[in-house]
Design a protein around this motif. Sequence first.
Motif, PDB file in Angstrom:
ATOM      1  N   GLN A   1       0.817  -1.202   0.000  1.00  0.00           N
ATOM      2  CA  GLN A   1       0.000   0.000   0.000  1.00  0.00           C
ATOM      3  C   GLN A   1       0.855   1.257   0.000  1.00  0.00           C
ATOM      4  O   GLN A   1       2.030   1.221   0.352  1.00  0.00           O
ATOM      5  CB  GLN A   1      -0.940   0.015   1.210  1.00  0.00           C
ATOM      6  CG  GLN A   1      -0.227   0.179   2.549  1.00  0.00           C
ATOM      7  CD  GLN A   1      -1.189   0.183   3.714  1.00  0.00           C
ATOM      8  OE1 GLN A   1      -2.092  -0.629   3.803  1.00  0.00           O
ATOM      9  NE2 GLN A   1      -1.001   1.108   4.636  1.00  0.00           N
ATOM     10  N   GLU A   2       0.256   2.363  -0.424  1.00  0.00           N
ATOM     11  CA  GLU A   2       0.948   3.647  -0.439  1.00  0.00           C
ATOM     12  C   GLU A   2       1.181   4.106   1.003  1.00  0.00           C
ATOM     13  O   GLU A   2       0.298   4.011   1.854  1.00  0.00           O
ATOM     14  CB  GLU A   2       0.107   4.680  -1.193  1.00  0.00           C
ATOM     15  CG  GLU A   2       0.713   6.069  -1.254  1.00  0.00           C
ATOM     16  CD  GLU A   2       2.076   6.084  -1.919  1.00  0.00           C
ATOM     17  OE1 GLU A   2       3.081   6.294  -1.184  1.00  0.00           O
ATOM     18  OE2 GLU A   2       2.142   5.857  -3.136  1.00  0.00           O
ATOM     19  N   THR A   3       2.394   4.605   1.292  1.00  0.00           N
ATOM     20  CA  THR A   3       2.731   5.031   2.649  1.00  0.00           C
ATOM     21  C   THR A   3       3.022   6.529   2.746  1.00  0.00           C
ATOM     22  O   THR A   3       3.349   7.028   3.819  1.00  0.00           O
ATOM     23  CB  THR A   3       3.964   4.255   3.160  1.00  0.00           C
ATOM     24  OG1 THR A   3       5.050   4.419   2.237  1.00  0.00           O
ATOM     25  CG2 THR A   3       3.646   2.773   3.324  1.00  0.00           C
ATOM     26  N   ASP A   4       2.882   7.229   1.619  1.00  0.00           N
ATOM     27  CA  ASP A   4       3.122   8.675   1.608  1.00  0.00           C
ATOM     28  C   ASP A   4       1.966   9.380   2.331  1.00  0.00           C
ATOM     29  O   ASP A   4       0.871   9.524   1.787  1.00  0.00           O
ATOM     30  CB  ASP A   4       3.235   9.167   0.163  1.00  0.00           C
ATOM     31  CG  ASP A   4       3.622  10.639   0.077  1.00  0.00           C
ATOM     32  OD1 ASP A   4       3.481  11.356   1.078  1.00  0.00           O
ATOM     33  OD2 ASP A   4       4.051  11.072  -1.011  1.00  0.00           O
ATOM     34  N   GLU A   5       2.220   9.811   3.567  1.00  0.00           N
ATOM     35  CA  GLU A   5       1.173  10.415   4.401  1.00  0.00           C
ATOM     36  C   GLU A   5       0.595  11.687   3.781  1.00  0.00           C
ATOM     37  O   GLU A   5      -0.605  11.957   3.893  1.00  0.00           O
ATOM     38  CB  GLU A   5       1.715  10.719   5.799  1.00  0.00           C
ATOM     39  CG  GLU A   5       1.954   9.478   6.653  1.00  0.00           C
ATOM     40  CD  GLU A   5       0.673   8.716   6.945  1.00  0.00           C
ATOM     41  OE1 GLU A   5      -0.400   9.351   7.026  1.00  0.00           O
ATOM     42  OE2 GLU A   5       0.738   7.477   7.089  1.00  0.00           O
ATOM     43  N   ASN A   6       1.440  12.484   3.136  1.00  0.00           N
ATOM     44  CA  ASN A   6       0.967  13.719   2.505  1.00  0.00           C
ATOM     45  C   ASN A   6      -0.047  13.425   1.406  1.00  0.00           C
ATOM     46  O   ASN A   6      -1.072  14.100   1.293  1.00  0.00           O
ATOM     47  CB  ASN A   6       2.151  14.507   1.926  1.00  0.00           C
ATOM     48  CG  ASN A   6       3.041  15.084   3.002  1.00  0.00           C
ATOM     49  OD1 ASN A   6       2.573  15.418   4.091  1.00  0.00           O
ATOM     50  ND2 ASN A   6       4.327  15.205   2.714  1.00  0.00           N
ATOM     51  N   TYR A   7       0.265  12.416   0.612  1.00  0.00           N
ATOM     52  CA  TYR A   7      -0.643  12.045  -0.484  1.00  0.00           C
ATOM     53  C   TYR A   7      -1.945  11.460   0.072  1.00  0.00           C
ATOM     54  O   TYR A   7      -3.035  11.795  -0.401  1.00  0.00           O
ATOM     55  CB  TYR A   7       0.046  11.032  -1.402  1.00  0.00           C
ATOM     56  CG  TYR A   7      -0.799  10.614  -2.583  1.00  0.00           C
ATOM     57  CD1 TYR A   7      -1.171  11.535  -3.551  1.00  0.00           C
ATOM     58  CD2 TYR A   7      -1.231   9.295  -2.723  1.00  0.00           C
ATOM     59  CE1 TYR A   7      -1.954  11.157  -4.630  1.00  0.00           C
ATOM     60  CE2 TYR A   7      -2.015   8.911  -3.795  1.00  0.00           C
ATOM     61  CZ  TYR A   7      -2.372   9.851  -4.748  1.00  0.00           C
ATOM     62  OH  TYR A   7      -3.155   9.483  -5.808  1.00  0.00           O
TER      63      TYR A   7
END
Length: 277
Positions: free
Chosen positions: A192-198
């Motif tokens: 899964q995506e882990t980029d908190e900003n995104y």
Amino acid sequence: TNIVLAAFKIIFGFIGNSSALTADGLHSLSDLITDLCAIIGSYFSKKPADSKHPYGHGKLEYVTSIIISIIILMLGCSIVSNAFNKEIVISSVLVVVVSFITIVVKLFLSMFVIKMGKKYKNNILISSGYESSTDVISSIVVLLSAVFMRFSNKIEILKYSDIIATIIVGILIIKVGYTILIENASIMLGEQETDENYINKVKKMILKNEKVIEIDSLVLIKYGPYYKLIGEVSMDSNARLKDVHNTLEAIENKIKNKDERIKYVTIHVNPYKNNEE
């Protein structure tokens, strides 16, 4: 560029009696193979969904990257193995000149490919770019070995510089192949995506709908060049079914229109419970 660099290094590797430069040329040749795999992988990963693949063919991007990594690993192992059987020969001064030229060219090429890969969120391009950046490092190793060989008549141990450089180049290639293999194998398992900003940016889009009270959970699963969003939101427990349906449809359309990378959306609704309840 990789065709020219590979030919340039291999030809002058033979002329200049440098197995390290020849190995570096094979490294550049592997770049050409990865570029071809990148083109093919990107094309097939964008094929639309069908009855057997309801979420499209995005994961073909990772399959392609894994193929790239295996090719790189095989090449690196072959170079290291052959280095131990090489005869000691003093390389030509041409090796120094050729190595310097290839360092400059390859540095700009790798930076450009990595930049484009990050811009378009494309794992294949990023993998290919980092493989190219390792080619820069290997060329620096070859350059240093060629310089050291110039002094082998004074310091005898320096005559092994070319062999040592060849082994180092091989190990660098193996390292890149291993890194690409591990990263893409992990994503294939459903990363899964882990980029908190995104992720927060996506959450804000959902919360802009006044019918959504709060977001209970939100996960973005990677599918090559796009995502599948799976989430849970809380809404008024007394809301009509038709209103809930219309709200979810509006949220889905808004997300897809605002961000083309989110191609599939599945949102479950929970009845909102405040602290008093």
